[in-house]
Design a protein around this motif. Sequence first.
Motif, short mmCIF file in Angstrom:
data_model
loop_
_atom_site.label_atom_id
_atom_site.label_comp_id
_atom_site.label_asym_id
_atom_site.label_seq_id
_atom_site.Cartn_x
_atom_site.Cartn_y
_atom_site.Cartn_z
N LYS A 119 0.84 -1.21 0.00
CA LYS A 119 0.00 0.00 0.00
C LYS A 119 0.87 1.25 0.00
CE LYS A 119 -3.50 2.39 2.67
NZ LYS A 119 -3.72 2.79 4.04
N VAL A 120 1.91 1.26 0.82
CA VAL A 120 2.81 2.41 0.90
C VAL A 120 3.53 2.62 -0.43
CG1 VAL A 120 4.99 3.16 1.95
CG2 VAL A 120 3.12 2.40 3.40
N ILE A 121 3.99 1.55 -1.05
CA ILE A 121 4.68 1.66 -2.34
C ILE A 121 3.73 2.19 -3.41
CG2 ILE A 121 5.75 0.31 -4.21
CD1 ILE A 121 7.12 -1.35 -1.99
N ASN A 122 2.48 1.72 -3.41
CA ASN A 122 1.49 2.22 -4.37
C ASN A 122 1.20 3.70 -4.15
OD1 ASN A 122 1.23 -0.16 -5.83
ND2 ASN A 122 -0.38 -0.93 -4.50
N GLU A 123 1.16 4.13 -2.89
CA GLU A 123 0.96 5.55 -2.58
C GLU A 123 2.13 6.37 -3.12
OE1 GLU A 123 0.30 6.16 1.61
OE2 GLU A 123 -1.52 4.93 1.62
N LEU A 124 3.34 5.86 -2.93
CA LEU A 124 4.51 6.57 -3.44
C LEU A 124 4.47 6.67 -4.97
CD1 LEU A 124 7.33 5.14 -1.16
CD2 LEU A 124 6.66 7.53 -1.35
N LYS A 125 4.04 5.60 -5.63
CA LYS A 125 3.92 5.64 -7.10
C LYS A 125 2.97 6.76 -7.51
CE LYS A 125 4.72 0.84 -8.45
NZ LYS A 125 4.08 -0.36 -9.03
N LEU A 126 1.83 6.85 -6.81
CA LEU A 126 0.85 7.90 -7.12
C LEU A 126 1.39 9.29 -6.82
CD1 LEU A 126 -2.45 6.21 -5.87
CD2 LEU A 126 -1.75 6.62 -8.24
N ASP A 127 2.13 9.43 -5.71
CA ASP A 127 2.71 10.72 -5.35
C ASP A 127 3.66 11.22 -6.44
OD1 ASP A 127 1.38 10.51 -2.94
OD2 ASP A 127 3.17 10.06 -1.75
N GLN A 163 3.66 10.28 -9.67
CA GLN A 163 3.12 10.19 -11.03
C GLN A 163 3.14 11.52 -11.79
OE1 GLN A 163 -0.73 8.35 -11.15
NE2 GLN A 163 -0.24 7.30 -13.04
N PRO A 164 2.75 12.64 -11.18
CA PRO A 164 2.75 13.89 -11.95
C PRO A 164 4.11 14.59 -12.01
CG PRO A 164 1.82 14.28 -9.78
CD PRO A 164 2.12 12.81 -9.87
N ARG A 165 5.14 13.98 -11.48
CA ARG A 165 6.45 14.62 -11.41
C ARG A 165 7.38 14.14 -12.51
NH1 ARG A 165 7.36 14.18 -4.89
NH2 ARG A 165 5.57 15.43 -4.32
N GLY A 166 8.56 14.73 -12.54
CA GLY A 166 9.57 14.34 -13.52
C GLY A 166 10.28 13.06 -13.15
N ILE A 167 10.10 12.60 -11.93
CA ILE A 167 10.67 11.36 -11.44
C ILE A 167 9.52 10.41 -11.15
CG2 ILE A 167 11.98 10.30 -9.54
CD1 ILE A 167 13.71 12.08 -11.19
N GLN A 168 9.70 9.15 -11.45
CA GLN A 168 8.68 8.14 -11.18
C GLN A 168 9.27 6.99 -10.39
OE1 GLN A 168 7.37 7.15 -15.18
NE2 GLN A 168 5.47 8.24 -14.79
N LEU A 169 8.42 6.37 -9.59
CA LEU A 169 8.79 5.14 -8.91
C LEU A 169 8.29 4.01 -9.79
CD1 LEU A 169 9.86 3.54 -6.49
CD2 LEU A 169 7.64 3.82 -5.40
N VAL A 170 9.21 3.18 -10.28
CA VAL A 170 8.82 2.09 -11.19
C VAL A 170 9.29 0.76 -10.63
CG1 VAL A 170 8.85 3.54 -13.26
CG2 VAL A 170 10.91 2.33 -12.59
#
Length: 197
Positions: free
Chosen positions: A46-54, A56-63
């Motif tokens: 859940k925390v990792i998915n929240e970070l992905k969403l956080d 998402q609109p930025r120049g850096i993504q969590l993949v």
Amino acid sequence: MKKINTAQLKQLVEAAIFVADKPISKQHLKETVLNEFTVADRTLSKVINELKLDYQPRGIQLVEVASGYRFQSLDALSPWLSKLWQENAPKYSRAMLETLALIAYRQPITRGEIEQVRGVAVSSNIIKTLTERDWVKVVGHKEVPGRPALYATTKGFLDYFSMTSLSDLPNADAFENMAESVASDSPLKVLNEAPSE
């Protein structure tokens, strides 16, 4: 075992992924930075998915890649970000890319089988380069005379191309669609049928 609240967990996971020098898996997070805390798998996901969403609109993504999670810049920004490095991206020969594609799509495969498909000999340098880049490795030997090495791709290959598994490779339909879109954009149209008399 200590307890950790969600906000602190999120900060710790974000920082761990950020400072890691390679992708980091959930299991590795639990065995290292989270080993003192009681954290359920569901909570960590859940925390990792929240970070992905956080991000998402930025120049850096969590993949997520094959080896775990990492931060990376948006692909669309690469023309500008590449100016930060003076060196040019390596150019790969057609022979190397064909060899890599055959290994990726037909693994495990021997050098002789690659040569049979390509119709030309595979240079030792190509195999050496792919192995040094950690894109391919020997996974066994074929039970035929001479016992040739069987090559397959590695997690390093998947990580480099931002894939989680080989199922992320484009299929034949994707290549056909790409070829059709290139052909339709071309001023020279290719006829799919014989000209009428």
